[in-house]
Scaffold this active site. Structure first.
Site, PDB file in Angstrom:
ATOM      1  N   LYS A 260     -72.496 -13.429 -95.307  1.00  0.00           N
ATOM      2  CA  LYS A 260     -71.191 -12.969 -94.792  1.00  0.00           C
ATOM      3  C   LYS A 260     -70.187 -12.859 -95.942  1.00  0.00           C
ATOM      4  CE  LYS A 260     -67.197 -14.570 -92.037  1.00  0.00           C
ATOM      5  NZ  LYS A 260     -66.645 -15.593 -91.112  1.00  0.00           N
ATOM      6  N   ASP A 265     -60.018 -13.208 -94.278  1.00  0.00           N
ATOM      7  CA  ASP A 265     -60.053 -13.314 -92.825  1.00  0.00           C
ATOM      8  C   ASP A 265     -58.690 -13.759 -92.296  1.00  0.00           C
ATOM      9  OD1 ASP A 265     -60.618 -13.634 -90.182  1.00  0.00           O
ATOM     10  OD2 ASP A 265     -61.928 -15.388 -90.427  1.00  0.00           O
ATOM     11  N   LYS A 272     -54.576 -15.758 -87.362  1.00  0.00           N
ATOM     12  CA  LYS A 272     -54.641 -17.192 -87.651  1.00  0.00           C
ATOM     13  C   LYS A 272     -53.239 -17.728 -87.914  1.00  0.00           C
ATOM     14  CE  LYS A 272     -59.232 -17.388 -89.805  1.00  0.00           C
ATOM     15  NZ  LYS A 272     -59.864 -18.329 -88.872  1.00  0.00           N
ATOM     16  N   ASP A 283     -63.755 -16.679 -97.326  1.00  0.00           N
ATOM     17  CA  ASP A 283     -64.635 -16.295 -96.222  1.00  0.00           C
ATOM     18  C   ASP A 283     -65.748 -15.332 -96.660  1.00  0.00           C
ATOM     19  OD1 ASP A 283     -65.240 -16.839 -93.609  1.00  0.00           O
ATOM     20  OD2 ASP A 283     -63.984 -15.250 -92.764  1.00  0.00           O
ATOM     21  N   ASP A 342     -60.932 -13.050 -84.219  1.00  0.00           N
ATOM     22  CA  ASP A 342     -61.150 -13.999 -85.308  1.00  0.00           C
ATOM     23  C   ASP A 342     -62.611 -14.478 -85.359  1.00  0.00           C
ATOM     24  OD1 ASP A 342     -60.521 -15.510 -87.483  1.00  0.00           O
ATOM     25  OD2 ASP A 342     -59.482 -17.102 -86.362  1.00  0.00           O
ATOM     26  N   GLU A 344     -65.140 -12.862 -86.172  1.00  0.00           N
ATOM     27  CA  GLU A 344     -65.593 -11.596 -86.750  1.00  0.00           C
ATOM     28  C   GLU A 344     -66.883 -11.729 -87.539  1.00  0.00           C
ATOM     29  OE1 GLU A 344     -63.621 -13.614 -88.255  1.00  0.00           O
ATOM     30  OE2 GLU A 344     -64.492 -13.627 -90.267  1.00  0.00           O
ATOM     31  N   ARG A 346     -69.760 -13.133 -86.907  1.00  0.00           N
ATOM     32  CA  ARG A 346     -70.968 -12.789 -86.134  1.00  0.00           C
ATOM     33  C   ARG A 346     -71.044 -11.288 -85.868  1.00  0.00           C
ATOM     34  NH1 ARG A 346     -68.972 -16.844 -81.539  1.00  0.00           N
ATOM     35  NH2 ARG A 346     -68.015 -17.721 -83.410  1.00  0.00           N
TER      36      ARG A 346
HETATM   37  N1  BES Z   1     -64.025 -17.756 -91.185  1.00  0.00           N
HETATM   38  C1  BES Z   1     -63.763 -18.429 -89.979  1.00  0.00           C
HETATM   39  C2  BES Z   1     -64.399 -19.823 -89.934  1.00  0.00           C
HETATM   40  C3  BES Z   1     -63.672 -20.884 -90.699  1.00  0.00           C
HETATM   41  C4  BES Z   1     -62.524 -21.454 -90.189  1.00  0.00           C
HETATM   42  C5  BES Z   1     -64.187 -21.340 -91.879  1.00  0.00           C
HETATM   43  C6  BES Z   1     -61.890 -22.456 -90.891  1.00  0.00           C
HETATM   44  C7  BES Z   1     -63.556 -22.357 -92.570  1.00  0.00           C
HETATM   45  C8  BES Z   1     -62.407 -22.911 -92.084  1.00  0.00           C
HETATM   46  C9  BES Z   1     -64.324 -17.639 -88.810  1.00  0.00           C
HETATM   47  O1  BES Z   1     -64.290 -16.266 -88.944  1.00  0.00           O
HETATM   48  C10 BES Z   1     -63.488 -17.980 -87.637  1.00  0.00           C
HETATM   49  O2  BES Z   1     -62.330 -17.673 -87.642  1.00  0.00           O
HETATM   50  N2  BES Z   1     -64.081 -18.642 -86.660  1.00  0.00           N
HETATM   51  C11 BES Z   1     -63.400 -19.064 -85.499  1.00  0.00           C
HETATM   52  C12 BES Z   1     -64.267 -18.764 -84.307  1.00  0.00           C
HETATM   53  C13 BES Z   1     -63.569 -18.913 -82.988  1.00  0.00           C
HETATM   54  C14 BES Z   1     -62.501 -17.859 -82.828  1.00  0.00           C
HETATM   55  C15 BES Z   1     -64.603 -18.815 -81.893  1.00  0.00           C
HETATM   56  C16 BES Z   1     -63.130 -20.559 -85.618  1.00  0.00           C
HETATM   57  O3  BES Z   1     -63.995 -21.282 -86.116  1.00  0.00           O
HETATM   58  O4  BES Z   1     -62.032 -20.980 -85.258  1.00  0.00           O
HETATM   59 ZN    ZN Z   2     -64.302 -15.543 -90.853  1.00  0.00          ZN
HETATM   60 MN    MN Z   3     -62.396 -15.474 -88.357  1.00  0.00          MN
END
Ligand code: BES
Ligand code: ZN
Ligand code: MN
Length: 488
Positions: A260, A265, A272, A283, A342, A344, A346
């Site tokens: 990825k 992000d 966010k 990311d 968010d 994204e 997957r």
């Molecule tokens: N890149 C983030 C995951 C992430 C968050 C990595 C904080 C490191 C620190 C990912 O794209 C994301 O935003 N995931 C969300 C998923 C949720 C919306 C189901 C998350 O983990 O909050």
């Molecule tokens: Zn992300």
């Molecule tokens: Mn995200």
């Protein structure tokens, strides 16, 4: 940095610094060093300065001895690879504080496995040389060469193998760290594509590397609408980077690594919160680790075939951006209701995983900073692993233990998969507030039914926050250990 293995008489070797791993009881080689350095070690232990406890580092300045500086590294209580790596890293950092150019490492005192020890020493030396600014300025650090010493002639070949492997892993980690640390206005999808092309230009005699960069139009032709939906809200053009390392005959099925690379992000329309948002430049660390692995493979020319696939895009909220509730059709034909923009990662991975099938893979491993939830589950110690093949999960867990880059498994049970139910599409892109890492894994599992697959969630391990904020280069050591075993 140059690494050599040697079994010459210690008294015949010269170096600015000598590193001696030892507990409070001196081994035979420690006794030799003690003699050569006017009983300095005995004195340090007698006067209580050095206790020999695991991880303790004591630098002795000995202007009148053949080794001007001896760095003692405590070994009492060291019992696993993680502790050994941590101790070696501490010693390397102590070394970097001095202006030593040449180092002599007294080997064989940390574990009985000389190859593994030499590998950790070379990896840590190279990894500890990394410095964001220096790296950019291409200014070379002080340390120039390390001699890994062992009394036994028979150990030299293992030491040499370990040094070469560890050195390549350390450099691969530094490639991943540098790309991770670069800000998102420099490290764009196009920049990552250029880096892949640069790595593929390495001259090789036993292997070959080629790259192919797919742009938006190529992805449209392939019907990668899930991936493209993430890029929709950004002015930066997305790239699908394909890098093909061929180290053995063409009909050996490849390991495909899918990384990825969301170069920033923001969350998209599901924006966010502002606090800590700068860290979302990291990311793309999954993709960076794939480039780190490719760099290491090129250096080692391991006899294995590996394809890297890196979907690279920003996730931004402009007027064309995907909106919560939008439905897209993935390359596989399955439809997705995007309830949260968010989630994204997957969305870009699923189309890349469908594309991976084209390489008739032996195994597919994706690497992604996918969920904040994995940090709640495993903290910053282990990466999460989820797999549709228990043998593969076991192999990755074992490689993680050996390389001190650990992973821990979470289940992919159907009770979790059911949480992805959507009223308007084949699946939603989120599974609700519970078990976030697992529901993300279940989502990906719907696209990986035709091959052996594992997903590594490295959101907790790819970088550290706070005063030492920076990318770690993980999971390059884990992946390289896995590939090394596979190449045997
Ligand atoms: N890149 C983030 C995951 C992430 C968050 C990595 C904080 C490191 C620190 C990912 O794209 C994301 O935003 N995931 C969300 C998923 C949720 C919306 C189901 C998350 O983990 O909050
Ligand atoms: Zn992300
Ligand atoms: Mn995200």
């Amino acid at each position: 940095m140059k690494f050599t293995a040697s079994c010459a008489e210690l008294s015949d070797l010269k170096a600015d610094s000598l590193i001696l791993p030892t507990g409070s009881e001196l081994s035979n080689s420690a006794k030799v060093v003690n003699k050569l350095t006017l009983n300095s070690i005995d004195s340090a232990i007698e006067n209580g300065e050095f206790k020999g406890k695991s991880g303790q580092v004591l630098a002795l300045n000995l202007p009148q001895s053949p080794f001007k500086r001896v760095i003692l590294l405590g070994t009492d209580g060291l019992s696993n690879q993680r502790q050994i790596k941590k101790a070696v890293m501490t010693a390397c950092q102590a070394l970097n504080k001095t202006n030593a150019k040449t180092v002599l490492w007294v080997g064989g005192l940390l574990t009985d496995n000389i190859e593994a020890e030499a590998s950790i020493v070379a990896q840590s030396s190279n990894a500890s040389l990394y410095n964001y600014k220096k790296h950019n300025a291409k200014k070379s650090p002080n340390l120039e060469s390390l001699t890994f010493w062992n009394a036994e002639q028979s150990a030299i070949q293992s030491a040499d193998t370990g040094l070469k492997f560890g050195a390549a892993v350390g450099e691969g980690m530094n490639v991943a760290k540098q790309l991770g640390n670069l800000p998102a206005n420099i490290c764009t999808p196009s920049y990552l594509a250029e880096q892949a092309i640069k790595i593929a230009k390495t001259k090789l005699d036993k292997a070959s590397i080629t790259t192919e960069i797919l742009d938006r139009a190529d992805m449209q032709k392939l019907k990668m609408d899930s991936l493209l939906s993430v890029a929709e809200g950004s002015d930066e053009p997305p790239k699908l980077i394909v890098i093909n390392y061929q180290g053995t005959d063409a009909n050996t099925k490849p390991v495909v690594l899918v990384g990825k690379a969301v170069t920033f992000d923001s969350g998209g329309i599901s924006l966010k919160p502002g606090r800590g948002m700068d860290e979302m430049k990291y990311d793309m660390c999954g993709g960076a680790s794939v480039l780190g692995v490719m760099n290491a493979l090129a250096q080692l020319q391991l006899p294995i075939n590996v394809v890297g696939i890196i979907p690279a895009t920003e996730n931004m909220p402009n007027g064309r951006a995907t909106k919560p509730g939008d439905v897209v059709t993935s390359m596989s034909g399955q439809t997705i209701e995007i309830l949260n923009t968010d989630a994204e990662g997957r969305l870009i991975l699923c189309d890349s995983l469908t594309y991976a099938a084209k390489f008739e893979p032996d195994t597919v491993i994706d690497i992604a900073t996918l969920t904040g939830a994995v940090i709640s589950a495993l903290g910053k110690v282990a990466s999460g692993v989820l797999s549709n093949d228990q043998q593969l999960a076991n192999d990755l867990i074992e490689s993680g233990t050996q390389s001190a880059d650990p992973v821990w498994q979470l289940p992919l049970w159907e009770e979790y998969d059911e949480l992805l139910k959507s009223n308007f599409a084949d699946m939603a892109n989120i599974g609700g507030p519970q078990a976030g890492t697992i529901t993300a894994g279940c989502f990906l599992a719907r696209y990986t039914k035709d091959y052996k697959w594992a997903h590594l969630d490295v959101a907790g391990t790819a970088w550290v926050s706070g005063g030492n904020k920076g990318a770690t280069g993980r999971p390059v050591p884990l992946l390289m250990e896995y590939l090394r075993q596979k190449a045997k």
